[in-house]
Design a protein around this motif. Structure first.
Motif, PDB file in Angstrom:
ATOM      1  N   THR A   3      38.186  34.356 -12.544  1.00 24.00           N
ATOM      2  CA  THR A   3      37.144  35.351 -12.796  1.00 24.00           C
ATOM      3  C   THR A   3      37.565  36.267 -13.927  1.00 24.00           C
ATOM      4  O   THR A   3      38.740  36.596 -14.082  1.00 24.00           O
ATOM      5  N   TYR A  80      34.935  23.077 -17.619  1.00 24.38           N
ATOM      6  CA  TYR A  80      35.104  24.397 -17.046  1.00 24.38           C
ATOM      7  C   TYR A  80      33.697  24.962 -16.830  1.00 24.38           C
ATOM      8  O   TYR A  80      33.003  25.298 -17.788  1.00 24.38           O
ATOM      9  N   THR A  82      31.119  27.676 -15.367  1.00 24.54           N
ATOM     10  CA  THR A  82      31.195  29.110 -15.089  1.00 24.54           C
ATOM     11  C   THR A  82      29.812  29.723 -14.928  1.00 24.54           C
ATOM     12  O   THR A  82      28.816  29.212 -15.423  1.00 24.54           O
ATOM     13  N   ASP A  83      29.792  30.860 -14.243  1.00 28.59           N
ATOM     14  CA  ASP A  83      28.569  31.642 -14.086  1.00 28.59           C
ATOM     15  C   ASP A  83      28.965  33.084 -13.808  1.00 28.59           C
ATOM     16  O   ASP A  83      30.078  33.359 -13.352  1.00 28.59           O
ATOM     17  N   VAL A  89      28.346  29.904  -8.648  1.00 26.16           N
ATOM     18  CA  VAL A  89      29.519  29.060  -8.903  1.00 26.16           C
ATOM     19  C   VAL A  89      29.895  28.286  -7.645  1.00 26.16           C
ATOM     20  O   VAL A  89      30.176  27.079  -7.688  1.00 26.16           O
ATOM     21  N   GLY A 110      34.738  28.942 -12.546  1.00 34.64           N
ATOM     22  CA  GLY A 110      35.118  30.334 -12.718  1.00 34.64           C
ATOM     23  C   GLY A 110      33.928  31.266 -12.761  1.00 34.64           C
ATOM     24  O   GLY A 110      32.818  30.875 -13.150  1.00 34.64           O
ATOM     25  N   VAL A 112      32.547  34.057 -14.763  1.00 34.27           N
ATOM     26  CA  VAL A 112      32.800  34.474 -16.142  1.00 34.27           C
ATOM     27  C   VAL A 112      31.546  35.103 -16.723  1.00 34.27           C
ATOM     28  O   VAL A 112      30.442  34.594 -16.518  1.00 34.27           O
TER      29      VAL A 112
END
Length: 282
Positions: A3, A80, A82-83, A89, A110, A112
């Motif tokens: 994160t 990878y 991400t949200d 996620v 992750g 992000v």
């Protein structure tokens, strides 16, 4: 799960709205699913594009519409995903792991903020994002930053609703003598004009996507069910004004369009999204 999300009241509100809607979003977002599929189509059917080595980053994975396509189309690349919303996620990860991923390259997930990407250890082969750009506070600066994190020969692949979307909503507001309260959407012509001269190749496509609802109120309820109800336009309608808008819109609506919302079997009003697919090769 990694994160990097900082404290930002606007971003916190967006993440919480989408987080609450994670389960319903996956079932009630046929348009977003369609646009993710179209983005991959434009990316993979482009001018002989072959991604260079490197990881693929997805910004705004949501419940996994685009994630699934990336995982399937690029099995040799680590991904990878991400949200901004932890619940999104988690939903995406559970969906992909439940389906099984028989691929040589790993997946990681992750939380992000796409506007605050940490510098990668190695440049990305691809940064992809579908229906997230419209939530960014500074899309141009963000795209500039993303391009700097893509390896030469790599790409940005973006799908988003443009500022031309929702002409029916605008028209209903004009007839009702009420302000148009939709959130501002990206001006795709400005984005193309800004970045086309800076990249090796710029591919842009667009399509109109008319969605149909039994009445105006159902459209706004659908936005809320998707978690997209956070208003940052600066204009808010009172309950009385909103009811007036719904009545005016319903009275003037006609049945039309081709793209039907999957959660309603009959339709009376049409709301058109203008979907844009932008691919920039560095």
């Amino acid at each position: 799960m990694e994160t990097n999300r900082g404290i930002n009241p606007y971003k916190t509100a967006v993440a919480e709205n989408f987080g609450r809607a994670a389960a319903t979003y996956h079932q009630q977002a046929p348009l977003q699913r369609h646009c993710a599929q179209q983005l991959i189509h434009h990316l993979t059917q482009g001018q002989g594009l072959t991604l260079p080595p490197g990881e693929i980053l997805e910004v705004g994975c949501g419940t996994g519409f685009l994630s699934r396509q990336l995982v399937q189309q690029f099995p040799q690349h680590s991904c990878y995903l991400t949200d901004l919303a932890p619940a999104m996620v988690n939903f995406c990860r559970e969906q992909l792991l439940a389906e099984g991923t028989d691929r040589p390259a790993p997946l990681r997930f992750g939380v992000v903020d796409g506007e605050q990407l940490p510098p990668p250890c190695q440049p990305y082969a691809l940064i992809a994002s579908s229906f997230a750009l419209q939530w960014f506070e500074n899309p141009i600066a963000t795209i500039q930053d993303w391009l700097s994190q893509v390896t030469p020969g790599g790409c940005l692949a973006l799908a988003f609703p443009s500022g031309h979307s929702f002409p029916e909503w605008r028209s209903a507001c004009d007839r009702s003598h009420l302000p148009y309260t939709a959130n501002p959407l990206p001006d795709f012509q400005t984005l193309v004009g800004t970045f086309a001269p800076l990249v090796r190749h710029c591919q842009v496509a667009s399509e109109w996507l008319p969605c149909q609802y039994p009445q105006a109120k159902a459209f706004f309820q659908h936005l809320k069910a998707l978690g997209t109800g956070h208003n940052r336009s600066g204009h808010h309608l009172s309950p009385q004004q909103l009811r007036h808008l719904w009545r005016t819109w319903d009275q003037s609506a006609t049945v039309g369009g081709q793209y039907r919302s999957s959660f309603e079997s009959t339709s009376q009003i049409t709301v058109s999204y203008h979907g844009v697919y932008l691919i920039l090769q560095r």
